[in-house]
Design a protein around this motif. Structure first.
Motif, PDB file in Angstrom:
ATOM      1  N   TRP A   1      -7.550  -0.065  -5.561  1.00 18.05           N
ATOM      2  CA  TRP A   1      -6.276  -0.225  -5.265  1.00 18.05           C
ATOM      3  C   TRP A   1      -5.990  -2.040  -5.541  1.00 18.05           C
ATOM      4  CZ3 TRP A   1      -1.839   1.362  -5.074  1.00 18.05           C
ATOM      5  CH2 TRP A   1      -0.670   0.810  -4.406  1.00 18.05           C
ATOM      6  N   TYR A   2      -7.082  -2.967  -5.108  1.00 15.84           N
ATOM      7  CA  TYR A   2      -6.852  -4.234  -5.407  1.00 15.84           C
ATOM      8  C   TYR A   2      -7.057  -4.577  -7.045  1.00 15.84           C
ATOM      9  CZ  TYR A   2      -6.154  -4.839  -0.618  1.00 15.84           C
ATOM     10  OH  TYR A   2      -5.574  -4.936   0.636  1.00 15.84           O
TER      11      TYR A   2
ATOM     12  N   GLN B   1       1.291  -1.595  -8.238  1.00 16.89           N
ATOM     13  CA  GLN B   1       1.127  -1.462  -6.830  1.00 16.89           C
ATOM     14  C   GLN B   1       2.715  -1.391  -6.021  1.00 16.89           C
ATOM     15  OE1 GLN B   1      -0.757  -4.890  -5.100  1.00 16.89           O
ATOM     16  NE2 GLN B   1      -2.918  -3.928  -5.535  1.00 16.89           N
ATOM     17  N   HIS B   2       3.630  -2.047  -6.355  1.00 21.28           N
ATOM     18  CA  HIS B   2       5.019  -2.173  -6.067  1.00 21.28           C
ATOM     19  C   HIS B   2       5.549  -0.835  -6.288  1.00 21.28           C
ATOM     20  CE1 HIS B   2       8.910  -3.552  -4.890  1.00 21.28           C
ATOM     21  NE2 HIS B   2       9.451  -2.953  -5.860  1.00 21.28           N
TER      22      HIS B   2
ATOM     23  N   GLN C   1      -5.486  -2.859  -9.383  1.00 24.96           N
ATOM     24  CA  GLN C   1      -4.308  -2.518  -9.885  1.00 24.96           C
ATOM     25  C   GLN C   1      -3.386  -3.702  -9.949  1.00 24.96           C
ATOM     26  OE1 GLN C   1      -4.055   0.348 -10.877  1.00 24.96           O
ATOM     27  NE2 GLN C   1      -6.067   0.850 -10.271  1.00 24.96           N
ATOM     28  N   ASP C   2      -2.499  -3.848 -11.056  1.00 28.93           N
ATOM     29  CA  ASP C   2      -1.591  -5.153 -10.849  1.00 28.93           C
ATOM     30  C   ASP C   2      -0.389  -4.879 -10.092  1.00 28.93           C
ATOM     31  OD1 ASP C   2       0.771  -4.323 -12.472  1.00 28.93           O
ATOM     32  OD2 ASP C   2      -0.648  -3.798 -14.047  1.00 28.93           O
ATOM     33  N   GLU C   3       0.238  -6.022  -9.671  1.00 29.17           N
ATOM     34  CA  GLU C   3       1.092  -6.131  -8.639  1.00 29.17           C
ATOM     35  C   GLU C   3       2.302  -5.145  -9.037  1.00 29.17           C
ATOM     36  OE1 GLU C   3       2.920  -9.623  -6.853  1.00 29.17           O
ATOM     37  OE2 GLU C   3       0.544 -10.386  -6.761  1.00 29.17           O
ATOM     38  N   GLY C   4       2.896  -5.300 -10.063  1.00 26.20           N
ATOM     39  CA  GLY C   4       3.889  -4.346 -10.466  1.00 26.20           C
ATOM     40  C   GLY C   4       3.516  -2.932 -10.400  1.00 26.20           C
TER      41      GLY C   4
END
Ligand SMILES: [Zn+2]
Length: 121
Positions: free
Chosen positions: A48-49, A56-57, A51-54
């Motif tokens: 999970w970490y 995740q969002h 993955q990029d923020e986009g």
């Protein structure tokens, strides 16, 4: 009254529709949301970490959700109200439905066994 349609095929191959009392229940696969991202599988926290923020969002917003298999995306499923199935025709239709489910389960078990054998040899 809500009813569920059961198509019964008799020995002659004729289709017959039987309507049985039913009730709407919240789909347990998606908890009523109608969508599921279960096809992506579960993330471990490390994955999970990574993955990029986009991503995740979007994931949290449900952007990757697909219509749930269990309910077709409606979030609810029609379940037969057994206590209100009183006529012989309705009971017969339920027996038929159960029989079909048993056959399906049997076929799946055979397929699983075959797949296992293929893997072994
Ligand atoms: Zn569902």
């Amino acid at each position: 009254m809500v009813t569920k349609r059961i198509v019964v095929i008799d020995d002659e191959g004729d289709e017959r529709e039987v309507f049985v009392p039913a009730q709407w229940e919240i789909c347990c696969d998606c908890r009523g949301t109608g969508g599921s991202s279960a096809y992506l599988g579960a993330f471990t926290s490390d994955e999970w970490y990574d993955q990029d923020e986009g991503f995740q969002h979007d994931y949290m917003q449900g952007r990757y959700d697909r219509p749930c298999d269990g309910c077709g995306g409606s979030g609810k499923v029609l379940s037969v109200d057994l206590e209100r199935c009183v006529s012989e025709e309705q009971k017969g239709a339920l027996d038929y439905m159960q029989m079909e489910a048993d056959i399906d389960a049997e076929e799946r078990a055979i397929l699983r066994q075959e797949a296992r054998l293929m893997g072994e040899y």
